[in-house]
Design a protein around this motif. Structure first.
Motif, PDB file in Angstrom:
ATOM      1  N   GLY A 129       0.787  -1.226   0.000  1.00 47.39           N
ATOM      2  CA  GLY A 129       0.000   0.000   0.000  1.00 47.39           C
ATOM      3  C   GLY A 129       0.818   1.275   0.000  1.00 47.39           C
ATOM      4  N   LYS A 130       2.137   1.171   0.032  1.00 51.47           N
ATOM      5  CA  LYS A 130       2.987   2.368   0.051  1.00 51.47           C
ATOM      6  C   LYS A 130       3.498   2.681  -1.361  1.00 51.47           C
ATOM      7  CE  LYS A 130       4.699   1.593   4.754  1.00 51.47           C
ATOM      8  NZ  LYS A 130       5.903   1.361   5.603  1.00 51.47           N
ATOM      9  N   PRO A 131       3.749   3.977  -1.654  1.00 49.90           N
ATOM     10  CA  PRO A 131       4.412   4.306  -2.928  1.00 49.90           C
ATOM     11  C   PRO A 131       5.844   3.757  -2.916  1.00 49.90           C
ATOM     12  CG  PRO A 131       4.294   6.239  -1.524  1.00 49.90           C
ATOM     13  CD  PRO A 131       3.497   5.168  -0.828  1.00 49.90           C
ATOM     14  N   LEU A 132       6.270   3.158  -4.006  1.00 48.66           N
ATOM     15  CA  LEU A 132       7.586   2.512  -4.053  1.00 48.66           C
ATOM     16  C   LEU A 132       8.383   2.996  -5.259  1.00 48.66           C
ATOM     17  CD1 LEU A 132       6.529  -1.144  -3.183  1.00 48.66           C
ATOM     18  CD2 LEU A 132       7.591   0.516  -1.642  1.00 48.66           C
ATOM     19  N   THR A 133       9.638   3.282  -5.004  1.00 44.65           N
ATOM     20  CA  THR A 133      10.551   3.741  -6.061  1.00 44.65           C
ATOM     21  C   THR A 133      11.794   2.852  -6.067  1.00 44.65           C
ATOM     22  OG1 THR A 133       9.804   6.030  -5.878  1.00 44.65           O
ATOM     23  CG2 THR A 133      11.960   5.663  -6.902  1.00 44.65           C
ATOM     24  N   LEU A 134      12.202   2.443  -7.249  1.00 40.78           N
ATOM     25  CA  LEU A 134      13.430   1.677  -7.424  1.00 40.78           C
ATOM     26  C   LEU A 134      14.497   2.636  -7.933  1.00 40.78           C
ATOM     27  CD1 LEU A 134      14.415  -1.313  -7.248  1.00 40.78           C
ATOM     28  CD2 LEU A 134      13.962  -1.466  -9.709  1.00 40.78           C
ATOM     29  N   THR A 135      15.582   2.777  -7.169  1.00 40.56           N
ATOM     30  CA  THR A 135      16.658   3.699  -7.552  1.00 40.56           C
ATOM     31  C   THR A 135      17.872   2.918  -8.022  1.00 40.56           C
ATOM     32  OG1 THR A 135      15.989   5.524  -6.127  1.00 40.56           O
ATOM     33  CG2 THR A 135      18.321   5.399  -6.703  1.00 40.56           C
ATOM     34  N   PHE A 136      18.381   3.298  -9.179  1.00 41.10           N
ATOM     35  CA  PHE A 136      19.625   2.754  -9.717  1.00 41.10           C
ATOM     36  C   PHE A 136      20.729   3.788  -9.446  1.00 41.10           C
ATOM     37  CE2 PHE A 136      16.366   0.429 -11.835  1.00 41.10           C
ATOM     38  CZ  PHE A 136      16.903  -0.827 -12.086  1.00 41.10           C
ATOM     39  N   LYS A 141       3.081   0.126  -8.808  1.00 42.03           N
ATOM     40  CA  LYS A 141       2.076  -0.768  -9.382  1.00 42.03           C
ATOM     41  C   LYS A 141       2.624  -2.145  -9.730  1.00 42.03           C
ATOM     42  CE  LYS A 141      -0.498   3.068 -11.498  1.00 42.03           C
ATOM     43  NZ  LYS A 141      -0.987   3.630 -12.784  1.00 42.03           N
ATOM     44  N   HIS A 142       3.930  -2.323  -9.606  1.00 41.55           N
ATOM     45  CA  HIS A 142       4.531  -3.548 -10.128  1.00 41.55           C
ATOM     46  C   HIS A 142       5.170  -4.436  -9.062  1.00 41.55           C
ATOM     47  CE1 HIS A 142       3.903  -1.667 -14.004  1.00 41.55           C
ATOM     48  NE2 HIS A 142       4.546  -0.590 -13.571  1.00 41.55           N
ATOM     49  N   ILE A 143       5.511  -3.878  -7.912  1.00 47.02           N
ATOM     50  CA  ILE A 143       6.125  -4.658  -6.841  1.00 47.02           C
ATOM     51  C   ILE A 143       5.033  -5.360  -6.025  1.00 47.02           C
ATOM     52  CG2 ILE A 143       7.352  -4.471  -4.633  1.00 47.02           C
ATOM     53  CD1 ILE A 143       9.224  -4.378  -6.971  1.00 47.02           C
ATOM     54  N   ARG A 144       5.290  -6.629  -5.687  1.00 45.10           N
ATOM     55  CA  ARG A 144       4.352  -7.408  -4.881  1.00 45.10           C
ATOM     56  C   ARG A 144       4.919  -7.558  -3.473  1.00 45.10           C
ATOM     57  NH1 ARG A 144       3.969 -10.448 -10.025  1.00 45.10           N
ATOM     58  NH2 ARG A 144       5.536 -11.920  -9.248  1.00 45.10           N
ATOM     59  N   TRP A 177      12.779   2.032  -2.123  1.00 47.02           N
ATOM     60  CA  TRP A 177      12.440   2.946  -1.035  1.00 47.02           C
ATOM     61  C   TRP A 177      11.037   3.508  -1.241  1.00 47.02           C
ATOM     62  CZ3 TRP A 177      12.193   8.466  -1.926  1.00 47.02           C
ATOM     63  CH2 TRP A 177      12.555   8.848  -3.224  1.00 47.02           C
ATOM     64  N   SER A 178      10.544   4.075  -0.169  1.00 48.15           N
ATOM     65  CA  SER A 178       9.196   4.637  -0.211  1.00 48.15           C
ATOM     66  C   SER A 178       9.266   6.132   0.068  1.00 48.15           C
ATOM     67  CB  SER A 178       8.297   3.962   0.833  1.00 48.15           C
ATOM     68  OG  SER A 178       7.001   4.538   0.827  1.00 48.15           O
ATOM     69  N   PRO A 179       8.854   6.965  -0.887  1.00 52.10           N
ATOM     70  CA  PRO A 179       8.831   8.419  -0.648  1.00 52.10           C
ATOM     71  C   PRO A 179       7.874   8.754   0.494  1.00 52.10           C
ATOM     72  CG  PRO A 179       8.576   7.917  -2.984  1.00 52.10           C
ATOM     73  CD  PRO A 179       8.436   6.624  -2.257  1.00 52.10           C
ATOM     74  N   ARG A 180       8.281   9.736   1.327  1.00 46.91           N
ATOM     75  CA  ARG A 180       7.429  10.132   2.443  1.00 46.91           C
ATOM     76  C   ARG A 180       6.250  10.945   1.922  1.00 46.91           C
ATOM     77  NH1 ARG A 180       9.993   8.798   7.037  1.00 46.91           N
ATOM     78  NH2 ARG A 180      12.268   8.752   7.063  1.00 46.91           N
TER      79      ARG A 180
END
Length: 796
Positions: free
Chosen positions: A717-724, A759-762, A793-796
């Motif tokens: 349920g959290k926003p998720l960002t993948l950082t390279f 939308k893609h991470i489970r 990570w999850s943006p605040r």
């Protein structure tokens, strides 16, 4: 005994009786000689006499008088510069200048009770100054670095000179090391460098017109010709004419260029050269004729496409016309950027063309012809072809040849091999782009100067002499430190270009760092425990190439070891910074950038030119300390600032090369596809992990990365960002759980980038990420793939 070139120096002890039979300059702290100059001395001779007077006084406390040859002198005379008195002794002193520029030199000669120190002072030659400093060097003086910090002046109460009959001429005509602006340069730094030139027989030959970037406009100044002759200026892609580049296929361009050059030579009979070159980068004219003349040669970083044939056809046409009126003058241009390749369709080049060869595309870690470095092998072949085509070839190179992090740039292993090779190829000299950062380049410039003057100089002996004179009791440990570092770089299988990050964690593994740590600790122990040296002045007796060494003071040896320790700590802080980032501890990496700045500030209290801080204008440039701080700060903020870390993805991923481009067809982005994959560290580009051949030719096709990881259930349920953290690439495709979710055509290779994967991470399940990277084409900077950690990570 008459010698040409370098004199073999050693320690020579003379008995007191024999010393009294020699030419005595100072005895028991009392002057026993007079410096004599011409009745109408040149400015250089006056300067040389004053230098000799000052340093003899520094060494012995005795101040020699300076008199004109017309004045009566009792006892020993030290004749400085050209004069009737020198001619009367029958001493032949180098003089004159021609377009060959090979008349430089000086003599040191004893005749009875006279000592002659004189050299060629014509044109821009500094022969008499060189002669004086050479004489002082034989007495034990050294100038390893500019200014007081790098100076060694022995204390002695008696100076006696045996028979001297020395003629020295340089191995190379051009011997310049200049400060670029990448590190701060104050007016006093420039003045100290000019003085250092004289002390080590280097020079900038201020009388030469050189092919600086953009100097092509000298041929047709826009303020004079742009309005009346717009067709001679290059056509840009947008259809506009450029005031910075000329159209090389336009016949009128040749006519105007010839007129400009011949007018210049008529106006200034002493002008030996006229230099011109295109702007920096890869300039082209887009008119139909120029585009047709490009011939389509591309690849390996030598221009896309190469401009060589079109450029040198233009240069040759101008040179042929100029030669008709001025056959003894040189037209200097450069072989740089898209003009490195020798032309293929011109034939013989006019023999009044000289080229400044600047192969920025070549690796800077390895020697010319190194069997494990294809770039230096090609450099060797390019050099061979140019030196067979032209009489005048001189080298523009880069020292340090790396990024701006102020880590060391050990190059002695290359210099001791490459300068003799350049000499054999008939190279005229060097125009080295340096930096005012003397503990980064360390002994490079000093050794360069010695080899440029005498290509047969023994590099290991020079290093040993430096260690003894500069570090006293710690000489052995420092010598071991320097060669350990040199050997590590020499043996490295990785490659480097100017401006790039040095993969120090590959070059200096923990075993090598322990060796360096041990040598450094031993150096400190030796100077800390060294018994006080005697304060009694020493006796010095000089004969053909000999001196009596004098000890450095203990306090100065300790200071020099301390500076080396601070420099070593700076290197360790850099490695610690990289190691912290590799672990994903970006806050710790930021702290190490602060430690590096603290160390620079500490060294600056001793001399700001040793380990300088970045100038303000380029602090955002890649590889500066400030740039590293910004990158790691940016990554740290994602984790514990504007966001919260969910998890670091594994450091080790699956890896597969894809030279045929089959991976997409066979869905290698799915787990289990593509056969057997290898493991790879995602904090280092793939070529540095073995993906290159025995010549160092890096893999240049597509590559795949793949990993699986379990995401904590709390992320649901959290926003998720993948950082390279960073990807060397010319295109990046990213799949999450079998779906292509992102494509970057040319992502900035050095900076982090984010992908929204909400939308893609489970959460609470195993997830799969695959990355396809399109490698850069084969060239001087063959680096491909992931080189910093990937995290969720999850943006605040």
């Amino acid at each position: 005994m008459k010698l040409t070139g370098w004199i073999t120096w050693g320690v020579i002890f003379l008995s007191a009786a024999k010393a009294r039979a020699q030419l005595v300059v100072v005895e028991e702290g009392k002057p026993r000689a007079t410096i004599v100059i011409a009745a109408k001395p040149t400015a250089q001779a006056q300067e040389a006499a004053q230098v000799l007077q000052a340093y003899v006084e520094k060494m012995s406390g005795a101040r020699l008088g300076i008199k004109s040859e017309t004045e009566k002198v009792e006892g020993t005379r030290v004749l400085v510069g050209h004069s009737a008195a020198v001619r009367a002794l029958g001493v032949k002193v180098p003089s004159g200048f021609t377009s060959a520029m090979n008349e430089e030199g000086f003599v040191l000669k004893t005749v009875g009770r006279d000592l002659v120190i004189a050299g060629n002072e014509d044109w821009h030659y500094r022969g008499t100054i060189y002669g004086v400093y050479d004489f002082l060097e034989r007495l034990g003086c050294r100038w390893f670095f500019p200014g007081d910090y790098g100076e060694v002046v022995p204390k002695m109460e008696t100076i006696a000179v045996g028979k001297l009959d020395v003629v020295e001429r340089p191995s190379f005509r051009m011997r310049n090391i200049w400060y670029s602006g990448w590190m701060p340069v104050r007016p006093e730094d420039s003045a100290k460098l000019r003085q250092w030139y004289d002390r080590n027989k280097a020079h900038a030959l201020a009388g030469l017109s050189l092919p600086s970037d953009g100097s092509i406009i000298r041929l047709a100044p826009p303020e004079k010709y742009f309005d009346s002759h717009p067709q001679i200026y290059a056509l840009e892609r947008n259809g506009q004419r450029s005031k910075e580049m000329l159209c090389l296929s336009e016949p009128e361009t040749v006519r105007i260029a010839v007129k400009t050059i011949t007018d210049t030579f008529r106006h200034d009979p002493q002008a030996l050269t006229f230099g011109f070159a295109p702007p920096d980068g890869y300039p082209l004219c887009f008119c139909e004729r120029c585009q047709k003349g490009l011939l389509g040669f591309t690849g390996k970083g030598y221009g896309e496409p190469s401009l060589s044939d079109l450029w040198f056809k233009f240069v040759n046409a101008v040179a042929q016309e100029v030669k008709k009126e001025f056959p003894d003058r040189w037209l200097l241009t450069n072989g740089y950027a898209n003009r490195v390749r020798p032309p293929e369709g011109i034939g013989a080049l006019c023999d009044n063309i000289g080229i400044q060869l600047a192969v920025i595309q070549a690796c800077t870690l390895h020697r010319i012809g190194d069997p494990k470095c294809w770039q230096r092998q090609e450099y060797e072949e390019i050099l061979r072809r140019w030196t067979e085509s032209l009489r005048c070839v001189f080298i523009y190179d880069y020292d340090p040849g790396k990024g701006l992090d102020n880590s060391p740039f050990p190059a002695l292993h290359n210099l001791q091999h490459d300068l003799p090779h350049f000499y054999k190829r008939g190279v005229w000299g060097f125009w080295t782009e340096g930096q005012n950062a003397w503990m980064v380049t360390h002994l490079n410039y000093y050794v360069r100067a010695k080899l440029m003057w005498n290509v047969k100089a023994d590099v290991k002996a020079l290093v040993r002499d430096y260690c003894e004179k500069f570090y006293g009791k710690a000489a052995d440990a420092v010598e071991r430190y320097l060669w350990t570092l040199e050997n590590a770089v020499n043996d490295a299988s990785v490659h480097l270009r100017w401006g790039a990050e040095v993969p120090w964690k590959v070059i200096l593994p923990p075993t090598t760092m322990r060796q360096l740590d041990a040598a450094m600790a031993e150096a400190e122990r030796l100077v800390d425990n060294a018994p006080p040296s005697s304060s009694r002045a020493q006796r010095s007796h000089l004969t053909d190439g000999g001196w009596l060494r004098s000890a450095r003071s203990d306090s100065l040896s300790k200071l020099h070891v301390r500076v080396l320790r601070l420099t070593h700590q700076h290197l360790k802080a850099y490695l610690t910074m990289v190691n912290a980032a590799d672990k994903g501890d970006f806050r710790a990496a930021v702290k190490q950038t602060e430690e590096m700045q603290r160390l620079r500030d500490e060294v600056a209290k001793i001399d700001p030119a040793l380990l300088p801080s970045t100038p303000e204008w380029c602090r955002n440039h890649s590889t500066t300390l400030e740039w590293y701080r910004g990158v790691y700060q940016e990554l740290a903020e994602r984790i514990d600032g504007r966001g919260k870390l969910v998890m670091l993805l594994p450091r080790e991923w699956e890896f597969q090369t894809d030279p045929e481009g089959d991976g997409l067809i066979y869905q290698w982005y799915l787990p289990g596809k593509g056969g057997r994959w290898k493991k790879i560290d995602t904090t280092l580009y793939c070529q540095a992990q073995g993906y290159q051949d025995e010549r160092g030719l890096g893999y240049a096709g597509k590559v795949w990365y793949r990993t699986s990881f379990t995401v904590p259930a709390e992320a649901h349920g959290k926003p998720l960002t993948l950082t390279f953290g960073g990807v060397f690439n010319q295109g990046v495709w990213i799949w999450v759980n079998g779906l292509l979710i992102d494509y970057r055509e040319r992502q900035d290779s050095l900076r982090p980038f984010d992908v929204d994967v909400t939308k893609h991470i489970r959460a609470g399940e195993i997830n799969h990420v695959a990355v396809l990277v399109n490698a850069p084409p084969l060239g001087r900077s063959q680096r491909t793939g992931l080189h910093r950690r990937v995290f969720l990570w999850s943006p605040r």
